[in-house]
Design a protein around this motif. Structure first.
Motif, short mmCIF file in Angstrom:
data_model
loop_
_atom_site.label_atom_id
_atom_site.label_comp_id
_atom_site.label_asym_id
_atom_site.label_seq_id
_atom_site.Cartn_x
_atom_site.Cartn_y
_atom_site.Cartn_z
N ILE A 103 -2.84 14.69 -6.67
CA ILE A 103 -2.21 14.12 -5.47
C ILE A 103 -3.26 13.98 -4.37
CG2 ILE A 103 -0.48 14.49 -3.67
CD1 ILE A 103 1.24 15.85 -5.70
N HIS A 142 2.84 1.63 -3.19
CA HIS A 142 1.94 1.98 -4.27
C HIS A 142 1.57 3.47 -4.21
CE1 HIS A 142 -1.58 1.71 -6.90
NE2 HIS A 142 -2.24 2.37 -5.97
N VAL A 143 1.17 3.90 -3.03
CA VAL A 143 0.78 5.31 -2.88
C VAL A 143 1.96 6.22 -3.18
CG1 VAL A 143 0.10 7.04 -1.20
CG2 VAL A 143 -1.08 4.87 -1.27
N GLU A 158 2.48 6.56 -6.80
CA GLU A 158 1.41 7.35 -7.44
C GLU A 158 1.58 8.84 -7.20
OE1 GLU A 158 -2.51 6.49 -7.68
OE2 GLU A 158 -1.94 4.76 -8.88
N LEU A 159 2.19 9.17 -6.08
CA LEU A 159 2.35 10.59 -5.76
C LEU A 159 3.52 11.23 -6.50
CD1 LEU A 159 1.77 10.50 -1.91
CD2 LEU A 159 0.16 11.14 -3.68
N ALA A 164 -6.87 6.61 -1.35
CA ALA A 164 -6.02 5.59 -0.76
C ALA A 164 -6.09 5.58 0.76
CB ALA A 164 -4.58 5.80 -1.20
N LEU A 165 -6.13 6.75 1.34
CA LEU A 165 -5.95 6.78 2.79
C LEU A 165 -7.25 6.93 3.58
CD1 LEU A 165 -2.83 8.99 2.58
CD2 LEU A 165 -2.85 6.67 3.40
N PRO A 206 2.79 13.25 -10.32
CA PRO A 206 2.26 14.62 -10.29
C PRO A 206 3.20 15.59 -9.59
CG PRO A 206 0.92 13.15 -8.93
CD PRO A 206 1.87 12.30 -9.69
N VAL A 251 -5.36 10.99 -4.92
CA VAL A 251 -4.69 9.74 -4.55
C VAL A 251 -4.79 9.54 -3.04
CG1 VAL A 251 -2.49 8.53 -4.45
CG2 VAL A 251 -3.10 9.80 -6.49
N LEU A 252 -4.51 10.62 -2.32
CA LEU A 252 -4.56 10.52 -0.86
C LEU A 252 -5.98 10.20 -0.39
CD1 LEU A 252 -2.26 13.44 0.32
CD2 LEU A 252 -1.75 11.02 0.24
N PHE A 287 0.82 -1.19 0.00
CA PHE A 287 0.00 0.00 0.00
C PHE A 287 0.87 1.26 0.00
CE2 PHE A 287 -1.82 3.15 2.88
CZ PHE A 287 -3.00 3.46 2.25
#
Lengths: 536, 89
Positions: B59, A150-151, A154-155, B66-67, A158, B62-63, A147
């Motif tokens: 971003i 992956h995150v 992905e960050l 995901a979170l 950008p 995504v956060l 996790f």
């Protein structure tokens, strides 16, 4: 119990007891098949072949007694439930067994078939529960790491994009900007850097947890790295009006460490030190060898900052820790830096600690192992307690075609080192963790316990492999040469360790020369007997 | 003094918070620029700041997904983790 069918392994040496248990088992309702052995060794052998649904175990067997018996069974088959058959007098031992992972015990005189059946069924159920707990714990860790990585990935994209456009604007490439706009953009840039650092730390911490944090130790000069770290941090220190100084021992031997990682640790410590030191304070970085432990080099970063209280000191290397007294005005990270730094140092075989008092500054110290060629060479040049007969040093030089190497040259060199490591014999040859650069070319050295004649075959093999696998041929050429390391007489009566040390000194000497000589090793003193030197 | 070393299970939420702070900063200053509060921007500059803001929003997405979990597989997994840690205790 698969489909209600239970396979019981009974380990019991007393034929009377064994028969009784067997009888009770058959009396019960469920379908049971029993295999009975009367020695622990036979029981363990049977466990190795297939795992039964449950083991019924007598503790006192002809070949094993007491606690040893169940420990060996648990060790052999950790996933199989074990029920102990104990005598009237050793219930205490049976209780102890339960604490150590045995599921249940039955006292031999009191066994009825319903007792036995229930004990077995419970043991099997409990064991299954324990197992599923273990699996879920493992999955949990695995998932969290996946996790996070992956995150983090992905960050990154950008973020890189933001970085690029901010720099374009700041550089005025999209037109002039006024001071206020510049100020705002700089703040954005700072946030981008922070985010980047956090994501990087996050990935590193994930690697630590999953055991994937790797280091590539080499033969390095610590002085260089300290100087590099200090020069990289000089601007930050200057901006905060903190003096940044270096104190180095006159001679620090080579260290066996990963230069990038050591730099990372130092930067982290220096950055922290500057962050927590008020203007007009100072930060000193020192490196020295102390008499107390001559196998380590000692590095420390001392500041005149606010110091750390005892409670924070105990927690400071923990993951995600931030001193609550300091975060309010200095919060820029995740509290992963010191955690990662300590892990990195420990991966090198060193340790890290802090000495500090509130109001009296802090000193963060760590140690790194000194480079010991002896240790590395020992298995290579000794055989059955004696020195081997011959040792050869092979020099592999990668020379780029032009004076300004292509951008992938570094990759090619790294790939070559990997290939080189794979194409030598594990127990007989050693790619020295020494590498060097002369001008634009890169040099690796291999110590091979062979004679010059066979070294020729080895050189041929290395060349073939490197050319086939690394793409070096397209951008440069290889120069390979070998020379014999003079060895002390094998019959010498000196202790083996001394002989190995002498050889190690010799190899070090030759390695230094090999790294210093410019593509004409035969001209360098002590580096003779070049067998082959050809260009592609 | 409160202990701020966090157990593993809290990691994502805590991180999200830290990452969001930095992100909010990018967003705010980006808005100030695009709104012309710090002076006019040329068309090209405005476009670039726009791209910056878009990516900041990416971003944040995504956060968010995901979170904090607005459903989806990631949240399920997070729930599984929480249940796992309850079992553990």
């Amino acid at each position: 119990m698969n489909n209600g069918h239970t396979h019981v392994l009974l380990i019991e040496d007393n034929p009377g007891d064994a028969d009784l248990v067997r009888l009770r088992l058959v009396e019960g309702d469920s379908t049971v098949d029993v295999s009975c052995v009367n020695r622990l060794a036979d029981g363990l052998a049977s466990l190795a072949k297939e795992s039964p649904s449950v083991v019924l175990l007598d503790l006192n067997l002809p070949d094993s007694h007491g606690a040893d018996t169940f420990r060996k069974v648990l060790e052999k088959a950790p996933g199989v439930p074990v029920v102990i058959l104990s005598g009237q007098d050793d219930e205490a031992l049976a209780m102890k067994a339960i604490h150590q992972g045995v599921q249940d015990y039955l006292v031999k005189g009191d066994i009825t078939s319903s007792h036995l059946e229930r004990a077995m069924r419970y043991a099997i159920e409990r064991q299954a529960l324990v197992r599923s707990l273990e699996i879920s714990r493992h999955q949990q860790l695995e998932f969290k790491n996946q996790f996070l990585s992956h995150v983090s990935h992905e960050l990154r994209t950008p973020l890189t994009c933001i970085y690029q456009f901010v720099t374009i604007l700041l550089d005025g490439l999209a037109g002039d900007i006024n001071p206020e706009q510049r100020w705002h953009l700089s703040t954005v840039l700072e946030s981008v850097h922070q985010l980047r650092a956090m994501i990087r730390d996050l990935l590193e911490a994930t690697r630590v947890e999953s055991g994937k944090l790797r280091i590539e130790p080499r033969f390095i000069l610590v002085d260089d790295i300290v100087r590099q770290a200090v020069s990289m941090m000089a601007l930050t220190a200057k901006e905060k009006h903190v003096a940044l100084e270096v104190g180095l021992d006159t001679r620090i031997p080579f260290v066996y460490a990963d230069p990038d990682r050591v730099l990372q640790v130092l930067i982290n410590l220096i950055d922290n030190a500057i962050k927590f030191t008020a203007a007009e304070g100072s930060v000193v970085v020192k490196a020295c060898v102390v008499d107390a432990d001559p196998s380590m080099v000692y590095l420390c970063v001392t500041d005149t900052g606010c110091g750390i209280g005892p409670e924070a000191k105990a927690m400071i290397f923990e993951r995600l820790y931030q001193d609550p007294n300091s975060v309010d005005y200095n919060r820029t990270g995740l509290g992963l830096g010191l955690f990662i730094a300590k892990e990195l140092v420990e991966l090198h075989g060193g340790r890290m600690w802090v000495v500090s008092e509130i109001g009296d500054g802090s000193t963060f110290s760590f140690t790194l192992p000194l480079y010991s060629l002896e240790k590395l060479l020992f298995p290579l040049i000794t055989y059955e307690g004696k020195l081997r007969e011959a040792l050869v040093l092979v020099r592999v030089e990668l020379v780029p075609l032009s004076n300004s190497p292509p951008s992938n040259w570094k990759d090619i060199c790294e790939k070559s080192l990997g290939t080189l490591r794979r194409c030598v014999y594990l127990d007989k040859d050693l790619v020295l963790p020494v590498s060097g650069n002369i001008g634009t070319s890169t040099i690796f050295l291999v110590a091979a316990s062979t004679d010059l004649e066979r070294a020729e075959i080895m050189i041929k093999r290395i060349r073939e492999q490197l050319e086939a696998r690394t793409g070096v041929k397209a951008y440069g050429f290889l120069t390979l040469s070998a020379s014999e390391v003079p060895l002390p007489f094998a019959e010498s009566c000196e202790p083996l360790e001394d002989l190995v040390r002498a050889v190690a000194d010799q190899v070090t000497e030759m390695a230094m020369l090999a790294l210093a000589s410019k593509r004409s090793p035969e001209t360098a003193n002590g580096y003779v007997n070049v067998i082959r030197k050809e260009t592609v | 003094m409160t202990k701020t070393a966090r157990p593993t299970s809290e990691l994502p939420a805590y991180l999200s918070h830290e990452l969001r702070n930095a992100l909010a900063c990018i967003h705010q200053f980006g808005r100030i620029l695009v709104d012309g509060l710090a002076g006019e921007l040329s068309g090209e500059q405005r476009e670039y700041v726009g791209i910056m803001l878009d990516n900041a929003a990416r971003i944040r997405n995504v956060l968010d997904s995901a979170l904090d979990g607005a459903g989806g597989p990631l949240e399920e997994c997070t729930n599984k983790i929480e249940r796992g840690s309850e079992l553990e205790t």
